[in-house]
Scaffold this motif. Sequence first.
Motif, PDB file in Angstrom:
ATOM      1  N   ASP A 108       0.834  -1.208   0.000  1.00  0.00           N
ATOM      2  CA  ASP A 108       0.000   0.000   0.000  1.00  0.00           C
ATOM      3  C   ASP A 108       0.866   1.255   0.000  1.00  0.00           C
ATOM      4  O   ASP A 108       0.552   2.243  -0.685  1.00  0.00           O
ATOM      5  CB  ASP A 108      -0.929   0.016   1.212  1.00  0.00           C
ATOM      6  N   LEU A 109       1.937   1.232   0.777  1.00  0.00           N
ATOM      7  CA  LEU A 109       2.825   2.385   0.836  1.00  0.00           C
ATOM      8  C   LEU A 109       3.488   2.639  -0.504  1.00  0.00           C
ATOM      9  O   LEU A 109       3.637   3.798  -0.929  1.00  0.00           O
ATOM     10  CB  LEU A 109       3.897   2.175   1.919  1.00  0.00           C
ATOM     11  N   ALA A 110       3.852   1.559  -1.199  1.00  0.00           N
ATOM     12  CA  ALA A 110       4.462   1.725  -2.520  1.00  0.00           C
ATOM     13  C   ALA A 110       3.484   2.355  -3.495  1.00  0.00           C
ATOM     14  O   ALA A 110       3.859   3.206  -4.307  1.00  0.00           O
ATOM     15  CB  ALA A 110       4.952   0.370  -3.044  1.00  0.00           C
ATOM     16  N   GLU A 111       2.203   1.943  -3.410  1.00  0.00           N
ATOM     17  CA  GLU A 111       1.197   2.529  -4.297  1.00  0.00           C
ATOM     18  C   GLU A 111       0.973   3.998  -3.977  1.00  0.00           C
ATOM     19  O   GLU A 111       0.863   4.841  -4.886  1.00  0.00           O
ATOM     20  CB  GLU A 111      -0.119   1.749  -4.168  1.00  0.00           C
ATOM     21  N   VAL A 112       0.906   4.338  -2.672  1.00  0.00           N
ATOM     22  CA  VAL A 112       0.719   5.736  -2.280  1.00  0.00           C
ATOM     23  C   VAL A 112       1.916   6.577  -2.706  1.00  0.00           C
ATOM     24  O   VAL A 112       1.764   7.711  -3.181  1.00  0.00           O
ATOM     25  CB  VAL A 112       0.493   5.834  -0.758  1.00  0.00           C
ATOM     26  N   THR A 113       3.118   6.024  -2.558  1.00  0.00           N
ATOM     27  CA  THR A 113       4.317   6.751  -2.968  1.00  0.00           C
ATOM     28  C   THR A 113       4.321   6.992  -4.469  1.00  0.00           C
ATOM     29  O   THR A 113       4.707   8.062  -4.936  1.00  0.00           O
ATOM     30  CB  THR A 113       5.575   5.958  -2.562  1.00  0.00           C
ATOM     31  N   ALA A 114       3.861   5.991  -5.239  1.00  0.00           N
ATOM     32  CA  ALA A 114       3.791   6.169  -6.688  1.00  0.00           C
ATOM     33  C   ALA A 114       2.810   7.277  -7.049  1.00  0.00           C
ATOM     34  O   ALA A 114       3.071   8.092  -7.939  1.00  0.00           O
ATOM     35  CB  ALA A 114       3.387   4.855  -7.358  1.00  0.00           C
ATOM     36  N   VAL A 115       1.660   7.319  -6.349  1.00  0.00           N
ATOM     37  CA  VAL A 115       0.694   8.390  -6.586  1.00  0.00           C
ATOM     38  C   VAL A 115       1.298   9.736  -6.210  1.00  0.00           C
ATOM     39  O   VAL A 115       1.133  10.734  -6.929  1.00  0.00           O
ATOM     40  CB  VAL A 115      -0.601   8.128  -5.795  1.00  0.00           C
ATOM     41  N   ALA A 116       2.015   9.784  -5.071  1.00  0.00           N
ATOM     42  CA  ALA A 116       2.642  11.034  -4.650  1.00  0.00           C
ATOM     43  C   ALA A 116       3.668  11.510  -5.672  1.00  0.00           C
ATOM     44  O   ALA A 116       3.800  12.717  -5.917  1.00  0.00           O
ATOM     45  CB  ALA A 116       3.313  10.851  -3.280  1.00  0.00           C
ATOM     46  N   ASP A 117       4.387  10.581  -6.275  1.00  0.00           N
ATOM     47  CA  ASP A 117       5.359  10.965  -7.298  1.00  0.00           C
ATOM     48  C   ASP A 117       4.667  11.583  -8.513  1.00  0.00           C
ATOM     49  O   ASP A 117       5.152  12.553  -9.096  1.00  0.00           O
ATOM     50  CB  ASP A 117       6.175   9.743  -7.735  1.00  0.00           C
ATOM     51  N   VAL A 118       3.505  11.006  -8.895  1.00  0.00           N
ATOM     52  CA  VAL A 118       2.765  11.570 -10.020  1.00  0.00           C
ATOM     53  C   VAL A 118       2.261  12.966  -9.671  1.00  0.00           C
ATOM     54  O   VAL A 118       2.360  13.906 -10.470  1.00  0.00           O
ATOM     55  CB  VAL A 118       1.592  10.645 -10.408  1.00  0.00           C
ATOM     56  N   VAL A 119       1.712  13.118  -8.451  1.00  0.00           N
ATOM     57  CA  VAL A 119       1.230  14.435  -8.020  1.00  0.00           C
ATOM     58  C   VAL A 119       2.376  15.435  -8.001  1.00  0.00           C
ATOM     59  O   VAL A 119       2.227  16.594  -8.404  1.00  0.00           O
ATOM     60  CB  VAL A 119       0.574  14.329  -6.630  1.00  0.00           C
ATOM     61  N   GLN A 120       3.530  14.999  -7.548  1.00  0.00           N
ATOM     62  CA  GLN A 120       4.697  15.876  -7.523  1.00  0.00           C
ATOM     63  C   GLN A 120       5.014  16.396  -8.916  1.00  0.00           C
ATOM     64  O   GLN A 120       5.246  17.601  -9.109  1.00  0.00           O
ATOM     65  CB  GLN A 120       5.893  15.115  -6.972  1.00  0.00           C
ATOM     66  N   ARG A 121       5.008  15.492  -9.900  1.00  0.00           N
ATOM     67  CA  ARG A 121       5.368  15.904 -11.247  1.00  0.00           C
ATOM     68  C   ARG A 121       4.320  16.835 -11.851  1.00  0.00           C
ATOM     69  O   ARG A 121       4.637  17.659 -12.706  1.00  0.00           O
ATOM     70  CB  ARG A 121       5.553  14.666 -12.126  1.00  0.00           C
ATOM     71  N   VAL A 122       3.058  16.695 -11.395  1.00  0.00           N
ATOM     72  CA  VAL A 122       2.002  17.560 -11.909  1.00  0.00           C
ATOM     73  C   VAL A 122       2.036  18.922 -11.229  1.00  0.00           C
ATOM     74  O   VAL A 122       1.938  19.963 -11.875  1.00  0.00           O
ATOM     75  CB  VAL A 122       0.622  16.892 -11.723  1.00  0.00           C
ATOM     76  N   VAL A 123       2.178  18.938  -9.901  1.00  0.00           N
ATOM     77  CA  VAL A 123       2.126  20.194  -9.143  1.00  0.00           C
ATOM     78  C   VAL A 123       3.437  20.959  -9.282  1.00  0.00           C
ATOM     79  O   VAL A 123       3.458  22.146  -9.629  1.00  0.00           O
ATOM     80  CB  VAL A 123       1.809  19.911  -7.663  1.00  0.00           C
ATOM     81  N   LEU A 124       4.540  20.307  -8.984  1.00  0.00           N
ATOM     82  CA  LEU A 124       5.846  20.949  -9.090  1.00  0.00           C
ATOM     83  C   LEU A 124       6.661  20.204 -10.136  1.00  0.00           C
ATOM     84  O   LEU A 124       7.357  19.227  -9.828  1.00  0.00           O
ATOM     85  CB  LEU A 124       6.573  20.937  -7.735  1.00  0.00           C
ATOM     86  N   ARG A 125       6.549  20.650 -11.344  1.00  0.00           N
ATOM     87  CA  ARG A 125       7.250  19.975 -12.438  1.00  0.00           C
ATOM     88  C   ARG A 125       8.713  20.393 -12.462  1.00  0.00           C
ATOM     89  O   ARG A 125       9.057  21.523 -12.102  1.00  0.00           O
ATOM     90  CB  ARG A 125       6.574  20.310 -13.763  1.00  0.00           C
ATOM     91  N   PRO A 126       9.594  19.494 -12.887  1.00  0.00           N
ATOM     92  CA  PRO A 126      11.007  19.863 -12.999  1.00  0.00           C
ATOM     93  C   PRO A 126      11.204  21.019 -13.961  1.00  0.00           C
ATOM     94  O   PRO A 126      10.522  21.116 -14.983  1.00  0.00           O
ATOM     95  CB  PRO A 126      11.666  18.581 -13.524  1.00  0.00           C
ATOM     96  N   LEU A 127      12.118  21.890 -13.616  1.00  0.00           N
ATOM     97  CA  LEU A 127      12.452  22.992 -14.507  1.00  0.00           C
ATOM     98  C   LEU A 127      13.474  22.530 -15.542  1.00  0.00           C
ATOM     99  O   LEU A 127      14.346  21.702 -15.246  1.00  0.00           O
ATOM    100  CB  LEU A 127      13.044  24.154 -13.707  1.00  0.00           C
ATOM    101  N   PRO A 128      13.405  23.067 -16.746  1.00  0.00           N
ATOM    102  CA  PRO A 128      14.448  22.758 -17.732  1.00  0.00           C
ATOM    103  C   PRO A 128      15.750  23.430 -17.319  1.00  0.00           C
ATOM    104  O   PRO A 128      15.746  24.463 -16.645  1.00  0.00           O
ATOM    105  CB  PRO A 128      13.896  23.362 -19.024  1.00  0.00           C
ATOM    106  N   PRO A 129      16.887  22.857 -17.671  1.00  0.00           N
ATOM    107  CA  PRO A 129      18.159  23.496 -17.307  1.00  0.00           C
ATOM    108  C   PRO A 129      18.360  24.844 -17.982  1.00  0.00           C
ATOM    109  O   PRO A 129      19.109  25.686 -17.474  1.00  0.00           O
ATOM    110  CB  PRO A 129      19.213  22.479 -17.752  1.00  0.00           C
ATOM    111  N   ARG A 130      17.688  25.042 -19.132  1.00  0.00           N
ATOM    112  CA  ARG A 130      17.813  26.326 -19.830  1.00  0.00           C
ATOM    113  C   ARG A 130      16.475  26.706 -20.429  1.00  0.00           C
ATOM    114  O   ARG A 130      15.750  25.858 -20.949  1.00  0.00           O
ATOM    115  CB  ARG A 130      18.879  26.247 -20.921  1.00  0.00           C
TER     116      ARG A 130
END
Length: 378
Positions: free
Chosen positions: A120-142
Motif C-alpha cells: 500500500d505504501l508503494a502505491e501511495v508513494t507512486a501516486v505522490a510521485d505523479v502528483v509531484q510531477r504535476v504540481v511541481l514539475r522539474p524545470l528545464p536546465p535552460r
Amino acid sequence: MHAAGPRPRPRPATAKRTQFHLGRALPVLVMILVVVADLVTPDSERVDRLLFTVPALAAATWSVYGTIGIGVVAMALRALLVVGRGEPAAEELLASEGLILGITGVSAWVSAVRTRYERDLAEVTAVADVVQRVVLRPLPPRLGPVDLHLLYVAAAAKARIGGDFYEAVQIPGAVRIMLGDVQGKGLGAVETASVLLGAFRSTAYDAPDLAALADRLDEGLARYAAWDPDSDAAERFATVVLVELPDGGDTGRLLNCGHPAPLLQHDSRISMIEVAEPSLPLNLTGLADSRHHVEEFPFGPGDRLLLYTDGVSETRDRDGVFYPLEERARQWSGAPSEQVPELLHQDLAGYGAGGLDDDVAALLIARTEAAAPPANRR
C-alpha cells in the motif's frame, strides 16, 4: 543536488539494500550461532532458547512463506539440539516445539500485515510521485536566455512537496518566473501552492505585464476560495516574487509581493534588489488600496539572480543568528552556477541548529550570452 525537481534527499539506495539484506540474514545468523554455541559449550540449554526469537526476527523482512520456512527450520534445530544432548523429556520437547510453532504462526501473520502495508505504501508513494510531477514539475536546465538551477527541499519527513513553489515559462520575447512561499506548512499549504501554480500556468502567457499577472494570481485564489469555502486556501496568504527577463537587452523586471529580496550578482558584486513599493502578499491585497509596482534592474550576460524563500534567509544557528546569505553568496560568486544550489544546501544543513526545519526553495538564474530556441514544455 535538487536541480531536476522537488524531491527530498533520500538515503543512498545501496545503504537501504544493505540494511534489508542484513535484516534477512539476521534470523539465519542466530540459528548458526545457536548451533555453534551448542557444539562448543557444554551447557547450552539457555542458548538454544534463542531459537524462539527466530520466527519473530524473520517477520520483519521475510515474506509469509519465508517466515514459516524459517520457523520450521528453527523447530527442527531445537528438536535436534535437545535430542542430541541425550535425555529429552517428551513433554518438554513438545512444549518447546509448540511454542515455536505458535510464535511462527503469529510471525507469519505479522509478515502478512507488513507486506500488505509495504505494498500500500508503494502505491501511495507512486501516486505522490505523479502528483509531484504535476504540481511541481522539474524545470528545464535552460529556458530562453537564462540557465535555471534549482534547490528544493520539503521540510516534512518523506514529503515531496511543501509550501514553497516555483515555475518558469517562456513566452514570446521573454521568460517569466515565479517563486513563492505559502504561509504555514502541511497539506493546506500544498493546496494553496497548487492553486497559485495553476493560475500562473494558465495566465502567464497572455498577461500583459507582471502587475496584471499578480492580479490574476490573486483572483485565482479568490475564485478557488469561493468554489470551496471550507478550503484552507481561503485563509492562507502567500509571498511571491515574479520576474520577467526579455530575450534582448540587459534588463529584467521584478514584482515583489512581500517576499525576501532577491540577490543580484554582477561580476563579483552581490546586492539585494530592494523594491521602492513592495506589494502585499497574495490573498491580502484586499486589505489595502494599492497597485502593483514593477521594478527594473540591470541583468546582462554573465549576471546571476538568486530567488529564495524564507526557509533560506530565516534559518538560525544555535545562537539564534540568521543565516548570512549575502555573505555566503559573495564566497560563491566565482563558483559555477550549477554548483551553487548544492553548496547552499550543504551549508544550510550544517548551519541550522536543528538542520532544515522549514521548506527551502532557491532558484539561481544565470543569464547566458545568447537566447536559446524556445522550449516546448507545454
